[in-house]
Design a protein around this motif. Structure first.
Motif, PDB file in Angstrom:
ATOM      1  N   SER A  14     -50.486 -88.760 -49.871  1.00  0.00           N
ATOM      2  CA  SER A  14     -50.615 -90.195 -50.167  1.00  0.00           C
ATOM      3  C   SER A  14     -51.938 -90.721 -49.597  1.00  0.00           C
ATOM      4  O   SER A  14     -52.208 -90.601 -48.397  1.00  0.00           O
ATOM      5  N   THR A  15     -52.737 -91.312 -50.474  1.00  0.00           N
ATOM      6  CA  THR A  15     -54.074 -91.756 -50.033  1.00  0.00           C
ATOM      7  C   THR A  15     -53.987 -92.926 -49.051  1.00  0.00           C
ATOM      8  O   THR A  15     -54.763 -92.997 -48.102  1.00  0.00           O
ATOM      9  N   PHE A  16     -53.032 -93.842 -49.256  1.00  0.00           N
ATOM     10  CA  PHE A  16     -52.902 -94.955 -48.302  1.00  0.00           C
ATOM     11  C   PHE A  16     -52.438 -94.422 -46.941  1.00  0.00           C
ATOM     12  O   PHE A  16     -52.843 -94.936 -45.900  1.00  0.00           O
ATOM     13  N   GLN A  39     -40.488 -93.559 -52.332  1.00  0.00           N
ATOM     14  CA  GLN A  39     -39.143 -93.775 -52.883  1.00  0.00           C
ATOM     15  C   GLN A  39     -38.101 -92.795 -52.357  1.00  0.00           C
ATOM     16  O   GLN A  39     -36.982 -92.746 -52.889  1.00  0.00           O
ATOM     17  N   TYR A  51     -42.584 -97.833 -50.543  1.00  0.00           N
ATOM     18  CA  TYR A  51     -43.962 -97.341 -50.613  1.00  0.00           C
ATOM     19  C   TYR A  51     -44.356 -96.678 -49.294  1.00  0.00           C
ATOM     20  O   TYR A  51     -43.707 -96.858 -48.259  1.00  0.00           O
ATOM     21  N   LEU A  52     -45.461 -95.961 -49.337  1.00  0.00           N
ATOM     22  CA  LEU A  52     -46.036 -95.312 -48.151  1.00  0.00           C
ATOM     23  C   LEU A  52     -47.357 -95.989 -47.819  1.00  0.00           C
ATOM     24  O   LEU A  52     -48.050 -96.423 -48.745  1.00  0.00           O
ATOM     25  N   GLU A  70     -47.368-101.817 -44.942  1.00  0.00           N
ATOM     26  CA  GLU A  70     -48.562-102.409 -45.564  1.00  0.00           C
ATOM     27  C   GLU A  70     -49.793-102.088 -44.697  1.00  0.00           C
ATOM     28  O   GLU A  70     -49.934-102.574 -43.573  1.00  0.00           O
ATOM     29  N   THR A  71     -50.663-101.268 -45.280  1.00  0.00           N
ATOM     30  CA  THR A  71     -51.779-100.729 -44.491  1.00  0.00           C
ATOM     31  C   THR A  71     -52.630-101.808 -43.824  1.00  0.00           C
ATOM     32  O   THR A  71     -53.111-101.611 -42.711  1.00  0.00           O
TER      33      THR A  71
HETATM   34  N1  LIG Z   1     -50.033-102.271 -50.513  1.00  0.00           N
HETATM   35  C1  LIG Z   1     -49.615-100.982 -50.026  1.00  0.00           C
HETATM   36  C2  LIG Z   1     -49.904 -99.920 -51.084  1.00  0.00           C
HETATM   37  C3  LIG Z   1     -49.358 -98.566 -50.692  1.00  0.00           C
HETATM   38  C4  LIG Z   1     -49.216 -97.624 -51.880  1.00  0.00           C
HETATM   39  O1  LIG Z   1     -49.500 -97.972 -53.043  1.00  0.00           O
HETATM   40  N2  LIG Z   1     -48.768 -96.406 -51.579  1.00  0.00           N
HETATM   41  C5  LIG Z   1     -48.476 -95.449 -52.624  1.00  0.00           C
HETATM   42  C6  LIG Z   1     -48.711 -94.028 -52.136  1.00  0.00           C
HETATM   43  S1  LIG Z   1     -50.415 -93.695 -51.804  1.00  0.00           S
HETATM   44  C7  LIG Z   1     -46.993 -95.545 -52.949  1.00  0.00           C
HETATM   45  O2  LIG Z   1     -46.184 -95.455 -52.058  1.00  0.00           O
HETATM   46  N3  LIG Z   1     -46.657 -95.755 -54.231  1.00  0.00           N
HETATM   47  C8  LIG Z   1     -45.297 -95.969 -54.612  1.00  0.00           C
HETATM   48  C9  LIG Z   1     -44.800 -95.137 -55.716  1.00  0.00           C
HETATM   49  O3  LIG Z   1     -45.527 -94.224 -56.152  1.00  0.00           O
HETATM   50  O4  LIG Z   1     -43.659 -95.380 -56.123  1.00  0.00           O
HETATM   51  C10 LIG Z   1     -50.325-100.688 -48.700  1.00  0.00           C
HETATM   52  O5  LIG Z   1     -51.476-101.118 -48.494  1.00  0.00           O
HETATM   53  O6  LIG Z   1     -49.691-100.073 -47.819  1.00  0.00           O
END
Ligand SMILES: N[C@@H](CCC(=O)N[C@@H](CS)C(=O)NCC(=O)O)C(=O)O
Length: 227
Positions: A14-16, A39, A51-52, A70-71
């Protein structure tokens, strides 16, 4: 303040999540990583939308646990508990709004870079590979989306300092740590050569030399994807 222990919920893929583990490593904050997928039950129990990543802050003495997701909130917390080494940009002139440019790039990377790079190219590329589409066809089909990445990088380049080692000077900032995981994924794919200008090729080489980058490589697309 009583001692705390830190757990990051999120796969290295996961990039975040990598943005945060880059920061934790750079700031020498020890942590444990729970390499779970978005999930998953644990992701859903940690983040309101599954989310991660989420940072779990455990009060060692009291056994009390706080979940911070939330990062951009996690980044603020890390900056407060470990201000040094700094991941902020402190310009040498007081030109209006210059210091906040770094945060502008953070937000652009999170809000536009992620969908452009990951949703636009990386995920469709991997899905098509799984479906047996040839790499040449995938690259051809992705051409339009790749041009959007080049546009996004031009927007970042306009805001970053010119000719500096990192986006905002001689040490990395959060802007570098938001952008790097996206471009590291893209670099693992052939679309990279059409998307990235010389500035970003050189910038990636500078980033690659950081210990925090090496410490967060395992389990990323660049590590796993065999070209
Ligand atoms: N706004 C969130 C965005 C985090 C995000 O989009 N994470 C991705 C993984 S890199 C995720 O969990 N996506 C949910 C999915 O694929 O269902 C943050 O800044 O933490």
């Amino acid at each position: 303040m009583s001692p705390k222990s830190y757990k990051i919920i999120g796969t290295p893929f996961s990039t975040f999540t990598r943005t945060i583990t880059l920061g934790l490593n750079y700031k020498n904050i020890p942590f444990e990583q729970v390499a779970t997928l978005p999930q998953s039950d644990i992701a859903k129990a940690s983040h309101p939308y599954g989310y991660l990543p989420t940072l779990i802050i455990e009060d060692i003495a009291g056994g009390h646990e706080v979940k911070l997701s939330e990062t951009q909130a996690i980044v603020r917390y890390l900056d407060r508990i470990a201000p040094d080494p700094s991941l902020h940009y402190r310009p040498s002139t007081n030109e209006e709004g210059l210091e906040e440019r770094m945060w502008e790039v953070v937000s652009l990377a999170a809000s536009f870079g992620f969908p452009t790079v990951e949703v636009g190219v990386v995920k469709p590329h991997l899905k098509a590979l799984e479906e047996g589409v040839s790499e040449a066809d995938i690259v051809q089909n992705n051409r339009n989306e790749v041009s959007k990445i080049a546009q996004f990088l031009a927007i970042v380049e306009e805001r970053a300092l010119h000719g500096s080692m990192f986006l905002f000077g001689s040490h990395p900032t959060w802007a570098d740590f938001y952008l790097y995981p996206l471009l590291a994924d893209l670099r693992a794919l052939p679309e990279w050569k059409d998307a990235a200008s010389g500035r970003f090729v050189k910038w990636m080489e500078n980033m690659d030399k950081l210990d925090a980058v090496g410490q967060t490589f395992k389990g990323t697309l660049g590590d796993i994807h065999d070209r």
